[in-house]
Design an enzyme around this catalytic site. Structure first.
Site, PDB file in Angstrom:
ATOM      1  CG  ASP A 102      37.751  98.647  50.002  1.00 19.99           C
ATOM      2  OD1 ASP A 102      37.983  97.431  50.169  1.00 19.99           O
ATOM      3  OD2 ASP A 102      36.740  99.227  50.451  1.00 19.99           O
ATOM      4  NE  ARG A 104      36.310  96.517  52.392  1.00 24.80           N
ATOM      5  CZ  ARG A 104      35.657  97.347  53.186  1.00 24.80           C
ATOM      6  NH1 ARG A 104      35.083  96.888  54.289  1.00 24.80           N
ATOM      7  NH2 ARG A 104      35.570  98.626  52.885  1.00 24.80           N
TER       8      ARG A 104
END
Length: 224
Positions: A102, A104
């Site tokens: 991930d 983000r």
């Protein structure tokens, strides 16, 4: 709705007048899930459900971030889909492409909420990393609690949900996001595998039924 015009610049989004902590959804772009209704993920459903819940309360915030594919972009995401077709889960697919599971970040979301005057909120999410990032870095943002994003197709009475619970006072056909709220369990098997991976490997707050492979409703939690 709790909004007031910005007296300085009419092109700036209106500020939110807080009475209590509003519902907030920090949502990352998902072209495949939101626009073409892919059933590999629950992203389209989560955005639609956030809209429904905020509409029901009459106020709230959705911050939409351009972080397709958990931050790796659409092209790399499609490559990851090819690897998933070969049997890899969503985490391993990213890693095999030399991306983090991930990628983000939520600094932009913190800045947007600060600009709107939101310093206390109820966060629509199952993602523990999102909560940590929003509350980290010396921010004064107070995530009062997380509100779980529970897929309706996990419920045994999914087919019999009342229209009042689903779409409040609006007919389903009149809402642009209604197709995402009407998803049934028989077409969401791939999304269930995706959610199971997020629960088991990414720390998302989703419970697993110990007696079966079905996913159960996540538990709401108060964050200290």
């Amino acid at each position: 709705m709790g909004f007031e015009p910005d007296p300085v610049d009419s092109f700036v989004a209106p500020r939110v007048s807080l009475v209590n902590a509003p519902l907030v959804r920090i949502h990352s772009e998902c072209f495949t899930g939101e626009t073409v209704s892919s059933v590999r993920c629950d992203c389209g459903y989560q955005l639609a459900e956030a809209m429904r819940l905020i509409q029901r309360e009459g106020r709230g915030v959705i911050v939409y971030l351009r972080q397709e594919g958990r931050g790796i972009g659409l092209l790399e995401k499609l490559k990851a889909y090819n690897l998933q077709d070969m049997g890899h889960d969503t985490v391993d697919a990213n890693l095999l492409l030399n991306h983090p599971a991930d990628a983000r970040t939520y600094g932009a979301a913190r800045a947007i909420l600060a600009d709107l005057g939101v310093d206390k909120l109820r966060l629509l999410t199952n993602n523990t990393d999102k909560i940590r990032q929003l509350q980290g870095h010396g921010t004064k943002l107070d995530v009062v609690c997380h509100v779980p994003m529970y897929p309706r197709w996990w419920s045994n009475d999914n087919e019999s949900s009342s229209s009042n619970d689903t779409l409040d006072d609006s007919p389903a056909s009149e809402l642009s996001y209604s197709r995402h709220l009407a998803l049934q369990k028989n077409v969401m098997a791939e999304a269930d595998l995706y959610l199971k991976t997020k629960a088991q490997r990414m720390g998302h707050m989703l419970s697993l039924n110990p007696t079966s492979q079905l996913l159960l409703r996540p538990l709401a939690s108060k964050l200290d």
